[in-house]
Design a protein around this motif. Sequence first.
Motif, short mmCIF file in Angstrom:
data_model
loop_
_atom_site.label_atom_id
_atom_site.label_comp_id
_atom_site.label_asym_id
_atom_site.label_seq_id
_atom_site.Cartn_x
_atom_site.Cartn_y
_atom_site.Cartn_z
N CYS A 195 -20.63 -15.92 31.77
CA CYS A 195 -21.36 -15.59 30.54
C CYS A 195 -22.87 -15.68 30.75
CB CYS A 195 -20.93 -16.56 29.43
SG CYS A 195 -21.87 -16.38 27.91
N LYS A 211 -15.85 -9.73 10.14
CA LYS A 211 -14.97 -9.93 11.31
C LYS A 211 -15.68 -10.99 12.15
CE LYS A 211 -14.98 -6.95 14.74
NZ LYS A 211 -14.85 -5.67 15.46
N LEU A 214 -12.39 -5.13 28.41
CA LEU A 214 -13.85 -5.27 28.60
C LEU A 214 -14.16 -5.40 30.09
CD1 LEU A 214 -14.68 -7.92 25.82
CD2 LEU A 214 -15.07 -5.46 25.70
N LYS A 261 -9.31 0.41 22.13
CA LYS A 261 -10.74 0.66 21.92
C LYS A 261 -11.48 0.80 23.24
CE LYS A 261 -12.86 -1.65 18.58
NZ LYS A 261 -13.57 -2.71 17.81
N ILE A 300 -24.47 -9.94 23.98
CA ILE A 300 -23.56 -10.69 24.86
C ILE A 300 -23.74 -10.26 26.31
CG2 ILE A 300 -21.14 -11.30 25.32
CD1 ILE A 300 -21.88 -12.30 22.61
N THR A 301 -23.92 -8.97 26.53
CA THR A 301 -24.20 -8.52 27.89
C THR A 301 -25.63 -7.98 27.92
OG1 THR A 301 -23.08 -6.48 27.23
CG2 THR A 301 -21.85 -7.97 28.64
#
Length: 437
Positions: free
Chosen positions: A86, A152, A315, A353, A384-385
Amino acid sequence: MIHHVVDESPPIHLLDPDLESIAEKVFAGRRLDLDDGRILYDTRDVHGVCRLADLVRRRMHGRAAYYNVNRHVNYSNICALSCSFCAFHRKKDQDGAYEMSVEEVTESAIQAAEAGATELHIVGGLHPWLGFDYYTSMLSAIREAAPRLHLKSFTAVEIVHLQRISKRGKQGFEGMKAVLRDLRDAGLGSLPGGGAEVFDDRAHDTAFKGKIRSDQWLDVHRAAHEIGLNSNATMLYGHVEGRPERLVHMDLLRRQQDATLRNWAAAQGIESAGAPDAPDAVVLTGPDARYPGERLPMPGQTGLETGYFQTIIPLPFFPDGSGLERLPGPSGLENLRTLAVARLMLDNIPHAKAFWIMQTLGMAQLMLDAGADDLDGTVVWYDITHLDNASTHQETTVGDLRRAATEAGFHPVERDTLYRQVERTGSDWRLAESPKG
Ligand code: V47
């Protein structure tokens, strides 16, 4: 849910004879086993795999390419964990660490709603000192200020963290459900699919040590489904895991979804949906006129409230800025194949997706022909990325998404978070009437 007439299928030419028995199963709506999954991964005929995934995708969704108008808010990047994969997390005093107040998050929600968003995707790090109140206040403040926005929010690892800090005293599965009920009552609409990474203990200990393992991730989603919340499921691949671990990941998701849909069908008095050679399986991808109405709980349906996994989101791993920067990350062809394999194996999850932010819009466009029916949304502020990259705050317009889908030969369909069709004039939107009969 939108019903689709299945297009006339063009014949599928397969270059690898090993794919033929798999094709027979796909044509008949039979479940693929893990050996089939290995063949799909090993064959050189990756385009044959894509054609089979496309057949299934057209049976379920016709030529629709779904997208939504959404915004992401990451309320804080401060995290008690330090997962090596991460690049997003920071420690409290580290450069770039931030946390947003409830007012700031609410302000972003108001702006999103004014711009016409139907969904806010809210996730963050495991913040070491924010109390449970922060999260419930955030949800209820947004609900008050922007009542039509679907929230969400929170990945499974955040839910486990919230259970710990909620001081409700209830442990285990019942404690999870209690916390999810509190969040739902405050405004939570569904769970995103994040944090699943890959369900394998070896990969987990190398790249996500300290994070919850597969059993807890699956339990959180089961608890959410039991209280009527839908959720998504991701699979982070192309790092320290291998293809066999990805298949195990898919199998675990598939088993849990089977049980959820079986229980729901039994409670509704619907005849067992078992596939010919797998009576416990609920296969949605066959030539089955009863999909989706008699196979899936529909939003707003009265009776038993059951949620389920709506969408599988593979992902691809981005090494840049992470502790695993030495790894190359998956190739474009591996991304295409993994999406197609996931569509074929996860025969009981209705949507697949291609998250354009991580796949790129060009690749997501190709994936529409290889099993994907959803491109995700317009997305602003994706952190996040690519954190330290100036182009990290990525946004695409509805026009870009629609053009990409149309150029690929699909009908762009705006959906809400629960895949109900949306009709829109500028920032003004409403749910379309669902088809009768
Ligand atoms: O859980 C973290 C992944 C996820 C990296 O539910 C990375 O609709 C690649 O879950 N390279 C967050 N991936 C994103 C996510 C998501 C996105 C869009 C839609 C939905 C949905 C869910 O991103 C994390 C983690 O698995 N991630 N670091 C990385 N270096």
